[in-house]
Motif scaffolding. Structure first.
Motif, PDB file in Angstrom:
ATOM      1  N   PRO A 100      -0.890  15.029 -22.471  1.00 29.29           N
ATOM      2  CA  PRO A 100       0.425  15.222 -23.888  1.00 29.29           C
ATOM      3  C   PRO A 100       1.171  15.828 -22.743  1.00 29.29           C
ATOM      4  O   PRO A 100       1.190  16.306 -21.582  1.00 29.29           O
ATOM      5  N   THR A 101       2.582  15.305 -23.346  1.00 28.67           N
ATOM      6  CA  THR A 101       3.999  16.516 -23.366  1.00 28.67           C
ATOM      7  C   THR A 101       4.158  17.896 -22.827  1.00 28.67           C
ATOM      8  O   THR A 101       3.578  18.098 -23.563  1.00 28.67           O
ATOM      9  N   ASP A 107       1.120  25.303 -23.361  1.00 29.29           N
ATOM     10  CA  ASP A 107       0.174  23.980 -24.267  1.00 29.29           C
ATOM     11  C   ASP A 107       0.575  24.315 -25.645  1.00 29.29           C
ATOM     12  O   ASP A 107       0.145  25.260 -26.186  1.00 29.29           O
ATOM     13  N   LEU A 108       0.233  22.921 -26.511  1.00 32.04           N
ATOM     14  CA  LEU A 108       1.055  22.884 -28.012  1.00 32.04           C
ATOM     15  C   LEU A 108       0.753  22.707 -28.328  1.00 32.04           C
ATOM     16  O   LEU A 108       0.847  23.218 -29.741  1.00 32.04           O
ATOM     17  N   GLY A 424      -9.212  27.276 -27.483  1.00 32.40           N
ATOM     18  CA  GLY A 424      -8.752  26.335 -26.600  1.00 32.40           C
ATOM     19  C   GLY A 424      -9.068  25.876 -25.210  1.00 32.40           C
ATOM     20  O   GLY A 424      -8.704  27.043 -24.457  1.00 32.40           O
ATOM     21  N   PRO A 425      -9.549  24.543 -25.001  1.00 32.05           N
ATOM     22  CA  PRO A 425      -9.769  24.666 -23.464  1.00 32.05           C
ATOM     23  C   PRO A 425      -7.792  23.961 -22.935  1.00 32.05           C
ATOM     24  O   PRO A 425      -6.871  23.912 -23.538  1.00 32.05           O
ATOM     25  N   ALA A 440      -7.072  17.851 -21.032  1.00 24.87           N
ATOM     26  CA  ALA A 440      -6.488  16.779 -21.995  1.00 24.87           C
ATOM     27  C   ALA A 440      -7.527  16.176 -22.961  1.00 24.87           C
ATOM     28  O   ALA A 440      -7.434  16.065 -24.157  1.00 24.87           O
ATOM     29  N   SER A 441      -8.487  15.539 -21.445  1.00 28.59           N
ATOM     30  CA  SER A 441      -9.509  15.121 -22.946  1.00 28.59           C
ATOM     31  C   SER A 441     -10.215  15.342 -23.470  1.00 28.59           C
ATOM     32  O   SER A 441     -10.700  14.757 -24.725  1.00 28.59           O
ATOM     33  N   TYR A 442     -10.682  16.763 -23.459  1.00 31.28           N
ATOM     34  CA  TYR A 442     -11.200  17.586 -24.105  1.00 31.28           C
ATOM     35  C   TYR A 442     -10.097  18.435 -25.426  1.00 31.28           C
ATOM     36  O   TYR A 442     -11.106  18.324 -26.316  1.00 31.28           O
ATOM     37  N   GLN A 443      -9.395  18.650 -24.967  1.00 31.29           N
ATOM     38  CA  GLN A 443      -8.519  18.508 -26.734  1.00 31.29           C
ATOM     39  C   GLN A 443      -8.280  17.388 -27.322  1.00 31.29           C
ATOM     40  O   GLN A 443      -8.629  17.934 -28.240  1.00 31.29           O
TER      41      GLN A 443
END
Length: 500
Positions: A100-101, A107-108, A424-425, A440-443
């Motif tokens: 993610p950007t 964390d967005l 969240g992760p 990121a993969s988990y998100q």
């Protein structure tokens, strides 16, 4: 040092290439590599997806990317699309390879009104994949790209390409023969092998790449498997190679995984054909029912195809390196091909061996101990990550409902989810040097599956709304630019290869 690798295929030849490239077998004092493979044991040949790690691996062993594409009918893989995993009503989400950007800085997720669109809002790659575009333009160099990517490739052709590289450039000795007997000393060391036609051969280190047979670590040294079928239910696969209706047919630049009533179907696009297969559990689905699912998915093209059946037991070895023998590939363990972890584990294992070829028995014992620790951790994380794809489903078939049963969920994953229910992760949850999948993969997976942490309980922590809005705007601008500038996937490959 003389290293004997038993087994060819992707695991054997990729291991040989990584070790030989690092140690330059032509130099005095360098390890001597011998690879023994049987012509009577066919390779599985369905591991056709890789992670982006393969880009560095191919470059490090001196392969041109264009040659890999030409020889292996390769295509780009920019991630995975998971269809019908949430509720079975044409839902889908992506696990793209680009993070993610703002990843690692902010964390967005807590700022998004619709968290199920996490991948689309925070990343350009889902839109690139949906549009059928390549990850780079012709102006960019090989192994580079605007988007992170791995590959789809013909596993059998890839093994042949690696074999030629190993023999012609690295001086690896190739023996085609069957291992008739493995001599083991009283202290558990492999002393040598007796081959069917060429007699006895011995070395200092033995690498078992003999697949599910595991004739060295499993059969000769009696290292048992750790069974994980209570967590991951699938134990069968039906695989076919599907021709395109025309040479100009669209070419997906991502793996498509479509959930079925008791398993899922992979769809991997090569330039020459599609590799399609149904992974399922024999406890919930018969072979005939699985073939019916596959026929419905493929359509009329299936009328001329005969599926190949693959049976497997999900699990991994209790030890991966015992005395002077180390297992790589399916000899070390195997689970369903969801998220394409098999070849990545071969890369990591071979790299570790190459980095730790120390001719000292005391040091080797420590090296083996650390390798076992690392691989146990990695296998547990793989199992957790794959289970995550199943346990958040809302599908009502018994297979899927049983995946949500807490008794089938590893304690390590339960521990993670206990935290992620609140916030969240995060990147800091994955600080081990042995991680395979970033936060990121988990998100992407849990948010794509509709899992929403209770961010509102600590709303006071999320006071960077203006910064987030700026990041999201920038992401949308970048998405628009890439959709305008990136070429169609098949068109790019054809033009690029014509120039090389």
């Amino acid at each position: 040092m003389k290293i004997i690798i038993v087994g060819g295929g992707t695991a054997g030849w990729l291991t040989a290439a990584i070790i030989a490239a690092q140690h330059n077998g032509h130099l005095p004092g360098a390890p001597e590599l011998v690879l023994i493979e049987s012509e009577n044991v066919p390779t599985i040949g369905v591991g056709e997806g890789t992670w982006p790690t393969m880009r560095n691996t191919l470059s490090s062993i001196g392969l041109k990317e264009c040659d890999v594409f030409k020889r292996c009918n390769a295509a780009f893989k920019q991630g995975g699309k998971f269809v019908n995993w949430v509720n079975g009503n044409n839902d889908y989400y992506y696990h793209p390879f680009t993070v993610p950007t703002g990843y690692g800085r902010i964390d967005l997720a807590p700022y998004l009104s619709d968290i199920t669109n996490f991948a689309t809002l925070t990343n350009f790659q889902q839109d690139v994949c949906e549009a059928g575009l390549a990850p780079r333009t012709l102006a960019e160099q090989e192994y580079q790209g605007s988007c992170n990517y791995g590959y789809h490739l013909d596993a059998a052709a890839f093994g042949v390409l690696l074999k030629e590289k190993c023999i012609n450039d690295f001086g690896v000795t190739h023996i085609v023969d069957d291992v008739k007997r493995v001599a083991v000393s009283p202290n558990g060391e492999i002393m040598g092998l007796t081959l069917e036609n060429q007699g006895e051969i011995s070395g200092e280190l033995y690498i078992d790449c003999s697949g599910m047979h595991s004739i060295l670590l499993g059969k000769a040294l009696n290292v048992p498997m750790v069974d994980v079928s209570a967590v991951l239910f699938n134990d069968r696969a039906l695989a076919v190679q599907v021709p395109y209706p025309s040479d100009a047919a669209p070419l997906a630049s991502h793996t498509i995984a479509t959930a079925q009533n008791a398993g899922w179907i992979w769809d991997i696009g090569l330039t020459s054909r599609r590799g399609v297969g149904h992974v399922y559990s024999s406890r919930y689905l018969s072979d005939d029912e699985a073939e019916s699912n596959l026929r419905r998915y493929i359509g009329d093209a299936m009328n001329t195809l005969t599926p190949r059946k693959i049976e497997f037991n999900s699990g991994y070895r209790a030890e991966f390196w015992k005395n002077n023998c180390v297992a790589v590939g399916m000899a070390a363990g195997f689970v369903e091909p969801l998220e394409a972890t098999a070849i990545m584990l071969v890369e990591l294992s071979a790299r570790y061996i190459a980095d730790n070829l120390i001719p000292d028995s005391a040091a080797t014992r420590v090296i083996a101990k650390r390798f076992n620790e690392q691989m146990h951790y990695r296998w547990q994380r793989i199992i957790d990550f794959l289970k995550l794809h199943y346990m958040l489903t809302k599908r009502q078939e018994q297979y899927w409902k049983d995946h949500t049963n807490p008794e089938t969920i590893p304690d390590s994953l339960k521990d993670d989810l206990a935290i992620w229910h609140c916030r969240g992760p995060r990147v800091e949850d994955f600080k081990s040097a042995y991680e395979l999948f970033p936060a990121a993969s988990y998100q992407y997976v849990i948010y794509g599956m509709g899992f929403k942490p209770e961010f509102e309980k600590q709303e006071y922590l999320y006071q960077r709304k203006n910064e987030v809005e700026s990041i999201l705007r920038r992401t949308q601008q970048l998405t628009t630019q890439l959709l305008q500038n990136l070429p169609p996937h098949r068109e790019y490959i054809a033009k690029w290869l014509s120039q090389h």
